[in-house]
Design a protein around this motif. Structure first.
Motif, PDB file in Angstrom:
ATOM      1  N   ALA A   1      50.728  35.858  52.254  1.00 27.78           N
ATOM      2  CA  ALA A   1      49.370  36.371  51.456  1.00 27.78           C
ATOM      3  C   ALA A   1      49.778  36.691  50.024  1.00 27.78           C
ATOM      4  O   ALA A   1      49.022  36.345  49.108  1.00 27.78           O
ATOM      5  N   ILE A   2      51.017  37.143  49.875  1.00 25.09           N
ATOM      6  CA  ILE A   2      51.373  37.621  48.314  1.00 25.09           C
ATOM      7  C   ILE A   2      51.819  36.235  47.670  1.00 25.09           C
ATOM      8  O   ILE A   2      51.280  36.256  46.489  1.00 25.09           O
ATOM      9  N   SER A   3      52.537  35.385  48.111  1.00 26.00           N
ATOM     10  CA  SER A   3      52.887  34.227  47.640  1.00 26.00           C
ATOM     11  C   SER A   3      51.424  33.179  47.426  1.00 26.00           C
ATOM     12  O   SER A   3      51.496  32.612  46.214  1.00 26.00           O
ATOM     13  N   TYR A   4      50.781  33.364  48.281  1.00 29.40           N
ATOM     14  CA  TYR A   4      49.441  32.482  47.850  1.00 29.40           C
ATOM     15  C   TYR A   4      48.649  33.006  47.010  1.00 29.40           C
ATOM     16  O   TYR A   4      48.301  32.292  45.843  1.00 29.40           O
ATOM     17  N   GLU A   5      48.458  34.304  46.598  1.00 28.21           N
ATOM     18  CA  GLU A   5      47.801  35.021  45.716  1.00 28.21           C
ATOM     19  C   GLU A   5      48.364  34.523  44.410  1.00 28.21           C
ATOM     20  O   GLU A   5      47.765  34.548  43.290  1.00 28.21           O
ATOM     21  N   LEU A   6      49.754  34.697  44.342  1.00 29.06           N
ATOM     22  CA  LEU A   6      50.396  34.812  43.063  1.00 29.06           C
ATOM     23  C   LEU A   6      50.371  33.137  42.553  1.00 29.06           C
ATOM     24  O   LEU A   6      50.097  32.782  41.568  1.00 29.06           O
ATOM     25  N   GLN A   7      50.598  32.221  43.460  1.00 28.90           N
ATOM     26  CA  GLN A   7      50.329  30.819  43.357  1.00 28.90           C
ATOM     27  C   GLN A   7      48.879  30.501  43.114  1.00 28.90           C
ATOM     28  O   GLN A   7      48.827  29.803  41.832  1.00 28.90           O
ATOM     29  N   ARG A   8      47.881  30.995  43.466  1.00 32.36           N
ATOM     30  CA  ARG A   8      46.624  30.714  43.217  1.00 32.36           C
ATOM     31  C   ARG A   8      46.181  31.286  41.714  1.00 32.36           C
ATOM     32  O   ARG A   8      45.458  30.675  41.018  1.00 32.36           O
ATOM     33  N   ARG A   9      47.081  32.258  41.186  1.00 32.87           N
ATOM     34  CA  ARG A   9      46.975  32.756  39.908  1.00 32.87           C
ATOM     35  C   ARG A   9      47.583  31.961  38.884  1.00 32.87           C
ATOM     36  O   ARG A   9      47.662  32.381  37.615  1.00 32.87           O
ATOM     37  N   GLY A  10      48.261  30.927  39.194  1.00 33.37           N
ATOM     38  CA  GLY A  10      48.797  29.975  38.314  1.00 33.37           C
ATOM     39  C   GLY A  10      50.166  30.338  38.190  1.00 33.37           C
ATOM     40  O   GLY A  10      50.829  29.791  37.294  1.00 33.37           O
ATOM     41  N   LEU A  11      50.822  31.284  38.838  1.00 32.79           N
ATOM     42  CA  LEU A  11      52.356  31.404  38.757  1.00 32.79           C
ATOM     43  C   LEU A  11      53.125  30.397  39.769  1.00 32.79           C
ATOM     44  O   LEU A  11      52.314  29.573  40.462  1.00 32.79           O
ATOM     45  N   SER A  12      54.316  30.019  39.653  1.00 34.92           N
ATOM     46  CA  SER A  12      55.138  29.136  40.355  1.00 34.92           C
ATOM     47  C   SER A  12      56.045  30.021  41.269  1.00 34.92           C
ATOM     48  O   SER A  12      56.936  30.626  40.879  1.00 34.92           O
ATOM     49  N   VAL A  13      55.809  29.698  42.498  1.00 37.69           N
ATOM     50  CA  VAL A  13      56.629  30.776  43.506  1.00 37.69           C
ATOM     51  C   VAL A  13      57.268  30.076  44.622  1.00 37.69           C
ATOM     52  O   VAL A  13      56.815  28.791  44.865  1.00 37.69           O
ATOM     53  N   THR A  14      58.262  30.434  45.015  1.00 34.39           N
ATOM     54  CA  THR A  14      59.197  30.067  45.694  1.00 34.39           C
ATOM     55  C   THR A  14      59.225  31.106  47.058  1.00 34.39           C
ATOM     56  O   THR A  14      59.388  32.280  46.865  1.00 34.39           O
TER      57      THR A  14
END
Length: 415
Positions: free
Chosen positions: A18-31
């Motif tokens: 959930a954290i990764s999805y939300e950060l990625q949705r906000r335009g960040l690039s997440v692993t």
């Protein structure tokens, strides 16, 4: 390179995803990193409940009063393996400290704040991910054979009344109109209409992980074995197979295993595992609309994952002890008291690790010792319930947005 290009979330359960999805949705690039595939830990076998009425601390007096009886009963809802008892002493001392009346009020308020936000955040998450169909419309029934059992659970009801959470008291006829498969022994119930369920909690995690990847997120299978440090804080994760992942920001959301990682950063979190068991029955011979919980018998039954799931119990035995599936069989025996026609066919048993803090309130926020590390752990029995809200709040913190709630009660250094 942007500081957001090396943002790594450790832990691919419902909280980490959930954290990764939300950060990625906000335009960040997440692993997203985990030694297992997404959703294969505690998220695989939870009871699928959005349990917004279950935020109260486990250290409240009503629980303390029953603890000796539970511990002395080999089939009781709480079991501590004898060899693990000494290791639990520091945790139990903190658990005891969390039972002071003034402290209980603080902890109740901290949980209620999160639960009040649940459907606002969960609704947005499911809508954005195209997964609204995974949330059922039905609530949960809390069962009581008689007035004595109901009065024994009155403390729970009074807390809900104080914070304004919806509930409805039902008599025997109304109960069986809702769930005809229930035994006639049940004389009273409380309907919690907002304790809805997820049709398949494991599939929810994998579907969110797929959406995360579709947005450009990356998933890495690997066991984090250590950290490399530099002037800016943690600069890389060392994996057990020898690989290294450069990081500029890292979120530790590995459930009950988070304390092992924080210890490598010289930051102690009093995190234990409350080992929980379930039996998934694919040919139960009955149908159910609502989930049910019987407080006096300490079990829960939920229609989910294509069948009926029976779960509950707390076993304190650490992260490494082998499962004791007698605990799952006890729960099924209890469930058949409530559902006399329940058949146990096409059944599988499971054990998982709930991340438990002694005050029942999760840790969500920055490290007190490493400037580029954040924690999201200790959600206990409410990981699925709090997941969307945790994703929202953690993404706000990490991106510098002011969260909509005061985050002080959830800080890592509160103990």
């Amino acid at each position: 390179m942007s500081s957001d290009r090396n943002l790594v979330v450790v832990g691919a359960g419902i909280i980490g995803v959930a954290i990764s999805y939300e950060l990625q949705r906000r335009g960040l690039s997440v692993t997203l990193v985990d030694r297992e595939a997404p959703g294969r830990g505690a998220s695989y076998g939870n009871m699928a409940s959005i349990a917004v009425t279950e935020f109260m601390p486990a250290s409240r007096p009503g629980i303390w009063a029953q603890m000796p009886k539970w511990l002395l009963d080999p089939e009781g809802p709480v079991r501590i393996r004898p060899g693990y008892m000494a290791k639990l002493v520091p945790w139990f001392l903190r658990f005891l400290a969390a039972s002071r009346p003034s402290k209980l009020r603080e902890l109740e308020a901290a949980g209620a704040v999160l639960c009040r936000r649940v459907y606002e955040d969960l609704g947005a998450l499911l809508a954005e991910a195209g997964l609204t169909h995974m949330l059922t419309a039905e609530g949960c029934l809390s069962l009581y054979t008689d007035e004595a059992e109901f009065k024994a659970d009155r403390e729970h009801i009074e807390i809900l009344e104080r914070f304004g959470f919806r509930h409805e008291i039902l008599g025997a006829n109304a109960i069986r109109d809702l769930e005809p498969a229930l035994t006639t022994r049940i004389g009273k119930a409380v309907l919690f209409p907002d304790n809805r369920s997820i049709t398949d909690p494991y599939r929810l995690v994998t579907a969110l992980a797929e959406r995360f990847e579709a947005l450009g997120g990356r998933i890495v299978r690997g066991d984090v074995a250590g950290f490399e440090h530099g002037e800016s804080g943690v600069v890389a994760l060392r994996l057990a197979d020898g690989r290294s992942l450069a990081v500029e920001k890292v979120v530790l959301a590995a459930g009950a295993f988070t304390a092992r990682l924080s210890a490598l950063l010289w930051e102690h979190i009093p995190l234990e595992t409350e080992r929980g068991y379930h039996t998934q029955i694919m040919e139960p011979g009955i149908s159910m609309r609502h989930s049910i919980i019987w407080p006096a018998r300490a079990f829960m039954v939920t229609p989910t994952a294509g069948g009926i799931r029976v779960g509950g119990t707390v076993e304190m035995a650490g992260l490494d002890a082998s499962p004791d599936y007698r605990r799952a069989k006890i729960l099924v025996k209890r469930a058949r008291e409530a559902l006399p026609e329940l058949r146990v066919e096409g059944a599988t048993e499971w054990m998982g690790h709930r991340p438990a803090l002694p005050d029942t309130v999760p840790v969500m926020g920055p490290s007190a010792k490493r400037r580029n590390v954040w924690y999201a752990t200790g959600h206990g029995h409410l990981g699925l319930t709090y997941a969307a809200t945790t994703g929202r709040l953690m993404a706000d913190l990490i991106t510098g947005v002011k969260p909509p709630v005061d985050m002080k009660p959830y800080r890592v250094d509160r103990f």
